[in-house]
Design a protein around this motif. Structure first.
Motif, PDB file in Angstrom:
ATOM      1  N   THR A 306       2.682 -51.214 -10.904  1.00 21.79           N
ATOM      2  CA  THR A 306       2.798 -49.910 -10.239  1.00 21.79           C
ATOM      3  C   THR A 306       4.062 -49.164 -10.646  1.00 21.79           C
ATOM      4  N   LEU A 307       5.149 -49.882 -10.796  1.00 24.25           N
ATOM      5  CA  LEU A 307       6.453 -49.260 -11.065  1.00 24.25           C
ATOM      6  C   LEU A 307       6.914 -49.517 -12.497  1.00 24.25           C
ATOM      7  N   ALA A 308       5.975 -49.712 -13.413  1.00 23.03           N
ATOM      8  CA  ALA A 308       6.319 -50.056 -14.794  1.00 23.03           C
ATOM      9  C   ALA A 308       7.198 -49.004 -15.458  1.00 23.03           C
ATOM     10  N   SER A 309       6.844 -47.738 -15.327  1.00 23.11           N
ATOM     11  CA  SER A 309       7.583 -46.686 -16.024  1.00 23.11           C
ATOM     12  C   SER A 309       9.022 -46.563 -15.533  1.00 23.11           C
ATOM     13  N   PRO A 426      -2.829 -52.161   0.301  1.00 22.48           N
ATOM     14  CA  PRO A 426      -2.054 -51.170   1.065  1.00 22.48           C
ATOM     15  C   PRO A 426      -0.605 -51.073   0.603  1.00 22.48           C
ATOM     16  N   ALA A 427      -0.030 -52.213   0.205  1.00 21.70           N
ATOM     17  CA  ALA A 427       1.353 -52.199  -0.269  1.00 21.70           C
ATOM     18  C   ALA A 427       1.478 -51.372  -1.548  1.00 21.70           C
ATOM     19  N   VAL A 428       0.522 -51.544  -2.469  1.00 17.68           N
ATOM     20  CA  VAL A 428       0.533 -50.772  -3.711  1.00 17.68           C
ATOM     21  C   VAL A 428       0.301 -49.293  -3.428  1.00 17.68           C
ATOM     22  N   GLY A 429      -0.665 -49.002  -2.556  1.00 17.96           N
ATOM     23  CA  GLY A 429      -0.930 -47.609  -2.214  1.00 17.96           C
ATOM     24  C   GLY A 429       0.284 -46.926  -1.605  1.00 17.96           C
ATOM     25  N   GLY A 430       0.968 -47.637  -0.732  1.00 22.91           N
ATOM     26  CA  GLY A 430       2.169 -47.071  -0.138  1.00 22.91           C
ATOM     27  C   GLY A 430       3.265 -46.846  -1.152  1.00 22.91           C
ATOM     28  N   ALA A 431       3.419 -47.784  -2.085  1.00 22.63           N
ATOM     29  CA  ALA A 431       4.441 -47.637  -3.113  1.00 22.63           C
ATOM     30  C   ALA A 431       4.136 -46.439  -4.016  1.00 22.63           C
TER      31      ALA A 431
END
Length: 490
Positions: A306-309, A426-431
């Motif tokens: 999710t936060l790769a970039s 949900p954790a990924v969606g929130g992030a």
């Protein structure tokens, strides 16, 4: 070493605690050093060293020859140790000479002639690994993670110090190879000194047969395993060149965080634990080990994807930005590798080394064409996607099939797959939502990561706690008088 009254649970618990602490510290240090190296070296230099490591990694699997696993699972390892030591030294010597003399030809064939000197230097590690089979196996067998932690810390400090000093002196890629060799020499000395073992060599014909019957399939499986992790680098080096390889290697190393942070903790105690629960009528140890590995590695992989970039740009620098896309793909592969490691440990404990070879052969047969065409059509992103596709649709079903054949309780594995997935969504969606509302990449990285970690922790706490309770109940049901020397063979 544990006493009989402490039982298996106490020994495993202490092993996990020390292994967890050492891995967290060493991997954090490794990440920090990797960041420094990424700032000092170019993607092309990373690619050159990756070629050398690929050659060394495949041959390192042969150097062990399944010997350490044989001693870990042996009922009485002392009579086997001299023969195992001799075999390790012989294979290590042969492989070192072969790798050193073939370095120029191998480097040229892989499209990176400048990697030849590093390959020649790294060849020495094969001899060192073969010489250290016995002390390393005995430390693992005793769950002596405290000693292994000390050795790992010293190895890390020595390797890092020498590497950075030599880079500062202008040694470039060779600094990495020399630092690794010097640190491994120190580790070998410490393994003998702290394990209480002494170099003892001999050939017992009565032992050689069983050692080779177990070791040859394990060695073949190890070679295939390392080949599987090296095929992508070989294909990229030939088709795309060292710069693309350097970008891919950075992404691959980051994607391995779930494997290194979680998988190695489980690996250090899994096979001895599985070996000691072989004869339980309802052995759910595989389900418990899989559940914890999956529940811990999946959220790490999800966060990396999710936060790769922002992760690549902020931490490693903008010149590595192209690595972010393939990292988003490879992250899931990192979590899958951690769970496959648990499966392999279970099969080894049950003496099913041949089944591992079959799965590895199937894996490599499927991966070769997928990797080649994926890389040719979609570049390094296609290489990452090839790993994920083959792992999900070929490798995972194959492992489950052979696990069922050796009597593993697969319902306990199946019931552990979906809860972590449902909790991580949900954790990924929130992030993602938090990231969309923020502009600065470093804030996105910190805020998105913190939100995702907090959300998953809250959602998964009770489920993980219940799983740990079941594992304790299973271990309590095992023989309370099982001693540390009661590892059995099949």
């Amino acid at each position: 070493m544990k006493t009989d009254s402490e039982g298996l649970h106490g020994t495993v618990r202490r092993g996990v605690m020390w292994s967890s602490g050492s891995n967290l510290l060493l991997r954090l240090g490794g990440v920090l050093v990797g960041i420094v190296l990424a700032r000092l070296l170019t993607p092309e230099q990373f690619g050159v060293y990756a070629v050398a490591l690929t050659v060394q990694g495949v041959l390192m699997a042969v150097a062990d020859f399944g010997l350490s696993a044989d001693l870990i699972r042996a009922r009485n390892p002392a009579p086997r140790a001299p023969t195992v030591a001799s075999l390790g030294l012989v294979t290590g010597t042969i492989l070192t000479l072969s790798m050193a003399f073939s370095a120029p030809a191998v480097a040229a064939a892989l499209g990176s002639p400048s990697a030849a000197p590093a390959i020649s230097v790294l060849a020495i590690t094969l001899l060192l690994a073969g010489a250290g089979v016995v002390p390393f196996a005995m430390l693992q067998r005793r769950f002596d993670q405290k000693t292994l932690f000390l050795i790992g810390i010293i190895d890390f400090v020595v390797s890092t110090t020498i590497t950075l000093l030599l880079i500062a002196a202008g040694w470039g890629v060779m600094a990495l190879a020399v630092g690794r060799v010097v640190a491994q020499v120190g580790s070998l000395i410490l393994q003998f000194a702290l394990s209480g073992e002494r170099p003892r060599y001999g050939f017992n014909r009565a032992e050689i047969g069983s050692i080779l019957r177990f070791g040859v399939p394990v060695s073949a499986a190890n070679v295939l395993s390392w080949a599987l992790l090296g095929i992508d680098k070989v294909v990229i080096a030939i088709l795309l060149g060292p710069v693309a390889l350097g970008l891919y290697v950075l992404a691959f190393n980051i994607s391995a965080w779930p494997m290194t942070a979680v998988g190695q903790v489980v690996r250090s105690v899994a096979m001895p634990m599985f070996a000691r629960t072989l004869h339980q009528p309802r052995d759910h140890s595989l389900g418990g080990a899989f559940a914890l590995t999956w529940a811990l590695s999946l959220p790490i992989a999800a966060g990396l994807g999710t936060l790769a970039s922002p992760l690549v740009n902020v931490v490693y620098g903008e010149r590595w930005a192209e690595a972010a896309t393939v990292l988003a793909v490879l992250a899931l592969f990192g979590a899958l590798r951690a769970t496959f490691d648990v499966f392999v440990a279970y099969l080894l404990a049950h003496g099913a080394s041949g089944a591992i070879v079959i799965v590895q052969v199937l894996w490599i047969v499927a991966l070769l064409p997928t990797m080649y065409f994926g890389t040719m059509w979609f570049g390094i992103v296609g290489a990452g996607a090839a790993h994920v596709v083959v792992s999900l649709f070929i490798v995972a079903p194959a492992y489950l099939f052979v696990l069922r054949r050796v009597g593993a309780h697969l319902p306990s594995v199946g019931s552990a797959i979906w809860p972590p997935i449902l909790m991580v969504l949900p954790a990924v969606g929130g992030a993602i939502l938090v990231s969309a509302l923020i502009g600065e990449q470093w804030i996105v990285l910190v805020a998105g990561g913190a939100f995702g970690a907090a959300a998953y922790s809250l959602l998964s706490y009770r489920w993980i706690r219940r799983r740990l309770k079941r594992m304790r109940e299973t271990e309590t049901a095992s023989d309370p008088h099982l001693g540390s020397e009661d590892v059995v063979t099949t």
